[in-house]
Design an enzyme around this catalytic site. Structure first.
Site: not given
Length: 493
Positions: A184, A258, A292, A391
């Site tokens: 997906k 993750e 990331c 983040e």
């Protein structure tokens, strides 16, 4: 710059890949892929209906329960993976162009990094050939055959920012293990996955082993919560990861998450600044900080703060910003208006919290179209500020001073995320001793490296489990112990 109708087949543009064939969507729902440079529609792609999602689940389930793939020897699966890597190598220029067209990755960087995805597939092709899927252990009453068997149907959910390399890491491990897969992709960047499906069909991957469909939130939740799915591997935001973990808990579905990072780069007092920044800058805000493992927090000895901040300011102002299709560009636009507003809100938060901007701080006035944000550098930052804890996923760096190694480690470990980090010193062993104290899943000494043989993942809220290396393959395996009786020696004389 990119013509989807000229460069992509009608299958990739308009269909899903299920049961080894191209299926027309059963719904009329579509979503646009927006060029972040021009803000124009690149292509309208279909979204799955609940019926499409169920079809993909059934196809993967049947291929695992009744198909040949999970029963094949590791070297046989490895041979197919190697052919898939070869087919993708022939499409590498197209895959690089797709990365730029969908999300604005600078074409020079995209061209270099597409190879990392293919390298990951090759790594798992080779590992499948030599991996011990069964070992024998002696027991007092006989032996135990310890088998590592495929987990089953694996749902692989791929993020928008680096779809091809991340897909290859997940898919290579899952296929090497013998799983069948539903992929997906993100609605913002689904085309790489569909091109891979074309290659899978070309090399003869058995029907149902790979199924690809683009889905919105409701159908994605349907896939995650299905009791027919045995394993979920997700890369994306913490908020979505939490929702997936809750859904997986209902069925005790195995999962790997993750969920991003807030990584610190620690410069020790003996580090040579020009050398350290040469190694650091490619990882400080690659792809406008939308990676990331970006080393977005720079920690320096207090007595070197002004020197380090000035050098960083000069380097950020020298970064070529512009059209990502131009080969000299290093900083392009962020993904879309939503992403731009997110980054700008963090910049505003830093200002209101009392941090000082040395350079950047807003949208670039040079561009009439596109979501361009200036590379931004904050000083006077404290660890309780949102820009130091959360983040941002944009071209924003912070510089913080420290007075001792203990304080540097404390600052590095302050956020609730722990994905990556780096330490710079003229003494690598001293840097290593500091690296061992940082609560992250990956730390570089005097730089970072990208290698498929090394596990990748995070501590704390950066996720659960590891991808890459043998550990990434193990994540798609279940362990079974079979006890065998002692074989009596018979006299055949």
């Amino acid at each position: 710059m990119f013509d989807a109708h000229e460069e992509l087949s009608a299958d990739v543009r308009t269909r899903f890949f299920i049961r080894g064939q191209w299926d027309a969507p059963t719904s009329s729902k579509h979503t646009p892929i927006i060029d972040p440079t021009t803000e124009e529609v690149v292509l309208e792609v279909p979204l799955a209906s609940p019926e499409d999602a169920e079809c993909a689940i059934l196809a993967a389930r049947a291929a695992f329960d009744r198909g040949p793939w999970p029963l094949m020897q590791g070297h046989e699966r490895g041979a197919v993976l190697a052919k898939l890597a070869d087919a993708l190598s022939r499409r590498a220029p197209l895959l690089a162009r797709l990365w730029t067209a969908q999300v604005g990755m600078p074409i020079n960087l995209a061209t270099r990094l597409i190879g990392t995805g293919i390298q990951r597939l090759r790594y798992y092709a080779e590992l499948a050939d030599v991996f011990e899927f069964e070992t024998v252990r002696p027991l007092a009453g006989g032996t135990a055959r310890v088998r590592k068997e495929p987990a089953g149907v694996a749902l692989l959910i791929v993020p928008w920012n680096a779809p091809f390399p991340i897909l290859c890491q997940k898919l290579g491990a899952a296929l090497a293990a013998g799983c069948t897969c539903i992929v997906k992709p993100s609605p913002e960047s689904p085309l790489d996955t569909l091109v891979l499906a074309e290659c899978a069909k070309e090399v003869g991957l058995p029907p149902g082993v790979l199924n690809v469909l683009n889905a919105d939130a409701q159908e994605s939740a349907q896939l995650v919560s299905s009791p027919a799915v045995d394993k979920v591997s997700f890369t994306g935001s913490l908020a979505t990861g939490r929702q997936i973990a809750v859904a997986c808990a209902e069925n005790m579905t195995r999962l790997t998450l993750e969920l991003g990072g807030k990584s610190a780069a620690i410069l020790l007092e003996d580090a040579d600044l020009p050398t350290a920044f040469d190694a650091l800058m490619p990882f400080a805000m690659p792809f406008s900080g939308q990676i990331c493992f970006s080393q977005s927090r720079i920690l320096v000895p207090r007595q070197r703060l002004d020197q380090a901040a000035g050098a960083l300011k000069a380097r950020l102002e020298a970064l070529p910003m512009g059209d990502p299709w131009e080969p000299q560009t290093e900083v392009g636009p962020v993904l879309n208006a939503r992403q731009a507003n997110r980054v700008l809100s963090y910049i505003a938060s830093g200002r209101s919290d009392g941090a000082e901007i040395l350079t950047g701080g807003g949208r670039s006035a040079r561009f009439q179209r596109g979501h361009y944000i200036e590379p931004t550098l904050f000083i006077s930052v404290t660890s309780d500020m949102a820009i130091a804890r959360e983040e941002i996923f944009g071209p924003v760096l912070t510089v913080q001073p420290y007075d001792s190694i203990d304080e540097a480690v404390e600052i590095a470990n302050a956020p609730q995320m722990g994905l990556s980090g780096s330490v710079y010193s003229n003494d690598p062993e001293r840097a290593y001793s500091v690296a061992c104290r940082i609560r992250t899943g990956q730390v570089g000494v005097n730089g970072l490296q990208l290698d498929p043989s090394v596990p990748f993942g995070g501590y704390k809220r950066s996720g659960i489990g590891r991808e890459g290396g043998p550990e990434g393959l193990e994540a798609f395996l279940e362990i079974k112990s079979v006890f065998m009786p002692k074989q009596e020696m018979r006299d055949v004389a």
